[in-house]
Design a protein around this motif. Structure first.
Motif, PDB file in Angstrom:
ATOM      1  N   ALA A  76      48.862  61.221 -85.961  1.00  0.00           N
ATOM      2  CA  ALA A  76      48.966  59.833 -86.437  1.00  0.00           C
ATOM      3  C   ALA A  76      50.243  59.611 -87.244  1.00  0.00           C
ATOM      4  O   ALA A  76      50.974  58.637 -87.010  1.00  0.00           O
ATOM      5  CB  ALA A  76      47.746  59.481 -87.290  1.00  0.00           C
ATOM      6  N   LEU A  77      50.516  60.540 -88.189  1.00  0.00           N
ATOM      7  CA  LEU A  77      51.537  60.253 -89.207  1.00  0.00           C
ATOM      8  C   LEU A  77      52.719  61.220 -89.212  1.00  0.00           C
ATOM      9  O   LEU A  77      53.704  60.984 -89.922  1.00  0.00           O
ATOM     10  CB  LEU A  77      50.888  60.284 -90.604  1.00  0.00           C
ATOM     11  CG  LEU A  77      49.754  59.268 -90.830  1.00  0.00           C
ATOM     12  CD1 LEU A  77      49.069  59.528 -92.173  1.00  0.00           C
ATOM     13  CD2 LEU A  77      50.272  57.841 -90.776  1.00  0.00           C
ATOM     14  N   VAL A  82      52.068  58.693 -83.816  1.00  0.00           N
ATOM     15  CA  VAL A  82      51.719  57.324 -83.427  1.00  0.00           C
ATOM     16  C   VAL A  82      52.428  56.309 -84.334  1.00  0.00           C
ATOM     17  O   VAL A  82      52.851  55.238 -83.884  1.00  0.00           O
ATOM     18  CB  VAL A  82      50.175  57.153 -83.475  1.00  0.00           C
ATOM     19  CG1 VAL A  82      49.779  55.692 -83.328  1.00  0.00           C
ATOM     20  CG2 VAL A  82      49.520  57.995 -82.386  1.00  0.00           C
ATOM     21  N   CYS A  83      52.594  56.681 -85.623  1.00  0.00           N
ATOM     22  CA  CYS A  83      53.222  55.759 -86.587  1.00  0.00           C
ATOM     23  C   CYS A  83      54.639  55.353 -86.172  1.00  0.00           C
ATOM     24  O   CYS A  83      55.144  54.313 -86.599  1.00  0.00           O
ATOM     25  CB  CYS A  83      53.236  56.371 -87.983  1.00  0.00           C
ATOM     26  SG  CYS A  83      54.250  57.852 -88.081  1.00  0.00           S
ATOM     27  N   THR A  90      46.883  49.250 -82.915  1.00  0.00           N
ATOM     28  CA  THR A  90      45.541  49.728 -83.275  1.00  0.00           C
ATOM     29  C   THR A  90      45.401  51.207 -82.907  1.00  0.00           C
ATOM     30  O   THR A  90      45.813  51.622 -81.825  1.00  0.00           O
ATOM     31  CB  THR A  90      44.457  48.914 -82.518  1.00  0.00           C
ATOM     32  OG1 THR A  90      44.656  47.536 -82.794  1.00  0.00           O
ATOM     33  CG2 THR A  90      43.060  49.313 -82.936  1.00  0.00           C
ATOM     34  N   PHE A  91      44.794  51.968 -83.826  1.00  0.00           N
ATOM     35  CA  PHE A  91      44.586  53.406 -83.649  1.00  0.00           C
ATOM     36  C   PHE A  91      43.084  53.651 -83.746  1.00  0.00           C
ATOM     37  O   PHE A  91      42.492  53.464 -84.808  1.00  0.00           O
ATOM     38  CB  PHE A  91      45.345  54.139 -84.762  1.00  0.00           C
ATOM     39  CG  PHE A  91      45.197  55.634 -84.782  1.00  0.00           C
ATOM     40  CD1 PHE A  91      45.918  56.438 -83.906  1.00  0.00           C
ATOM     41  CD2 PHE A  91      44.364  56.257 -85.714  1.00  0.00           C
ATOM     42  CE1 PHE A  91      45.814  57.826 -83.946  1.00  0.00           C
ATOM     43  CE2 PHE A  91      44.252  57.648 -85.765  1.00  0.00           C
ATOM     44  CZ  PHE A  91      44.983  58.422 -84.877  1.00  0.00           C
ATOM     45  N   GLU A 107      45.549  54.330 -94.515  1.00  0.00           N
ATOM     46  CA  GLU A 107      46.585  53.863 -95.455  1.00  0.00           C
ATOM     47  C   GLU A 107      47.986  54.172 -94.926  1.00  0.00           C
ATOM     48  O   GLU A 107      48.893  53.341 -94.996  1.00  0.00           O
ATOM     49  CB  GLU A 107      46.393  54.532 -96.825  1.00  0.00           C
ATOM     50  CG  GLU A 107      45.261  53.897 -97.631  1.00  0.00           C
ATOM     51  CD  GLU A 107      44.778  54.793 -98.778  1.00  0.00           C
ATOM     52  OE1 GLU A 107      43.630  54.594 -99.200  1.00  0.00           O
ATOM     53  OE2 GLU A 107      45.542  55.686 -99.222  1.00  0.00           O
ATOM     54  N   GLY A 108      48.151  55.382 -94.399  1.00  0.00           N
ATOM     55  CA  GLY A 108      49.458  55.769 -93.861  1.00  0.00           C
ATOM     56  C   GLY A 108      49.878  54.890 -92.696  1.00  0.00           C
ATOM     57  O   GLY A 108      51.042  54.450 -92.620  1.00  0.00           O
ATOM     58  N   LEU A 109      48.932  54.604 -91.806  1.00  0.00           N
ATOM     59  CA  LEU A 109      49.268  53.780 -90.632  1.00  0.00           C
ATOM     60  C   LEU A 109      49.527  52.329 -91.027  1.00  0.00           C
ATOM     61  O   LEU A 109      50.368  51.647 -90.424  1.00  0.00           O
ATOM     62  CB  LEU A 109      48.141  53.860 -89.593  1.00  0.00           C
ATOM     63  CG  LEU A 109      48.028  55.191 -88.834  1.00  0.00           C
ATOM     64  CD1 LEU A 109      46.774  55.190 -87.949  1.00  0.00           C
ATOM     65  CD2 LEU A 109      49.268  55.465 -87.982  1.00  0.00           C
ATOM     66  N   ALA A 110      48.788  51.861 -92.052  1.00  0.00           N
ATOM     67  CA  ALA A 110      48.955  50.458 -92.476  1.00  0.00           C
ATOM     68  C   ALA A 110      50.399  50.193 -92.897  1.00  0.00           C
ATOM     69  O   ALA A 110      50.924  49.088 -92.687  1.00  0.00           O
ATOM     70  CB  ALA A 110      47.990  50.149 -93.624  1.00  0.00           C
TER      71      ALA A 110
END
Ligand code: NAD
Length: 304
Positions: A76-77, A82-83, A90-91, A107-110
């Motif tokens: 994700a991060l 993905v970031c 959307t994940f 929080e990281g993706l936001a």
């Protein structure tokens, strides 16, 4: 037109879930670090991506089914994660990671304008193949409305709430019960074998009685009494789930005493069998400690 979705992590659970989406008419852009797993999904009709980022550059919604919280965080991060995708919004995380990791990933993706929906699943590989999993979804309601139809091809989606991590909390409590039932059932059947009870009769009686649970109903008949030990869930993952559940209870200041001895059994099984072994092997380690009895179906009795 049906939305094209991304899917990362095509293992024991990811592959059948991705195939259910393909069967439901969803075009998929897929990736797995294991080229064999990726090729199998391409053979089933998906398009292959060369990296995590390539998936996230080309679809608005990326679903993942990955083994551990650390892998989910990296995908994700991490660098190339993905970031960094230019198109993703959307994940949807179908893995079991625990609520605090889900909150931290959310929080990281936001910060990159991406919304996480934690959506762990329960029901095993068989449920993933049949599309009968329980899917525990937490995230903003408009996204629930948007992706519920797709998740309905994977199983039965339940909206747990809007708070990030609540799907994960639900899943850990479900698996705490499942792991406890497995250990208690293994103890009961090994004692039964030592006492000379017939394992098939034990299954029939308990399934008609008050001791019935998913281990007695499904796991023992399919993979223990047959001595195949092939249910499709790894000891490593069960150990992870129990550890995460106990850690959450501790963080909330709630006693989960039964979890401690139960966790010891899974630690022993992990130590003995290693990371790749099916969780049903736990019964074999108990049998050894009982002096070598076997929980075996009479239909599968060794030849004299
Ligand atoms: P698995 O190990 O079979 O599959 C994981 C897949 O992820 C593998 O194909 C692996 O190659 C891939 N992968 C790992 N790191 C990657 C990376 N950095 N980039 C891309 N791909 C990567 O695990 P599984 O049994 O399918 O479980 C997946 C998740 O579902 C876990 O979180 C597990 O706890 C949960 N779960 C499993 C079951 C079950 O019965 N197996 C049931 C419910 C939930």
């Amino acid at each position: 037109m049906t939305e094209r979705l991304g899917f990362i992590g095509l293992g024991a659970m990811g592959a059948p879930m991705a195939k259910r989406l393909l069967g439901g008419g969803y075009p998929l852009l897929a990736f797995d670090q294991n080229p064999v797993a990726l090729q199998k999904l391409v053979d089933a009709g998906a398009e292959a991506a060369g990296s995590v980022k390539e998936v996230a550059d080309n679809v608005e919604c990326v679903l993942v089914s990955l083994p551990t919280p650390d892998v989910v965080k990296a995908v994700a991060l991490g660098a190339g994660g993905v970031c960094e995708g230019s198109r993703v919004k959307t994940f949807i995380d179908l893995s079991t990671t625990g609520p605090r990791m889900a909150q931290s990933v959310a929080e990281g993706l936001a910060k990159h304008g991406i919304t996480q929906m934690d959506s762990p699943v329960s029901g095993g590989v068989g449920g993933a193949e049949k599309g009968t999993l329980a899917v525990m979804v937490a995230g903003p309601e408009p996204l629930w409305d948007r992706y519920k139809p797709a998740l309905s091809f994977i199983g039965k989606p339940f909206f747990v709430g809007e708070t990030a991590g609540h799907g994960q909390m639900m899943k850990l409590l479900n698996n705490y019960l499942s792991a406890t039932a497995m250990v208690a059932t293994a103890e009961a059947f090994v004692v039964g074998a030592k006492a000379g009870l017939d394992a098939d009769v034990m299954v029939d009686v308990i399934c008609a009685g008050s001791g019935m649970n998913t281990a007695v109903r499904d796991k023992f008949p399919k993979s223990v009494l047959t001595r195949t030990f092939d249910y499709g869930f790894r000891t490593e993952l069960m150990h992870k789930d129990v550890k995460l559940a106990i850690e959450e209870a501790e963080a909330l200041g709630v006693p989960m005493w039964l979890g401690q001895p139960m966790r010891q059994w899974w630690s022993l099984a992990l130590q003995r069998g290693g990371t790749g072994e099916d969780f049903t092997h736990i019964v074999r380690y108990m049998e050894e400690m009982a002096g070598g009895v076997e929980v075996r179906s009479r239909k599968n009795a060794p030849k004299e």
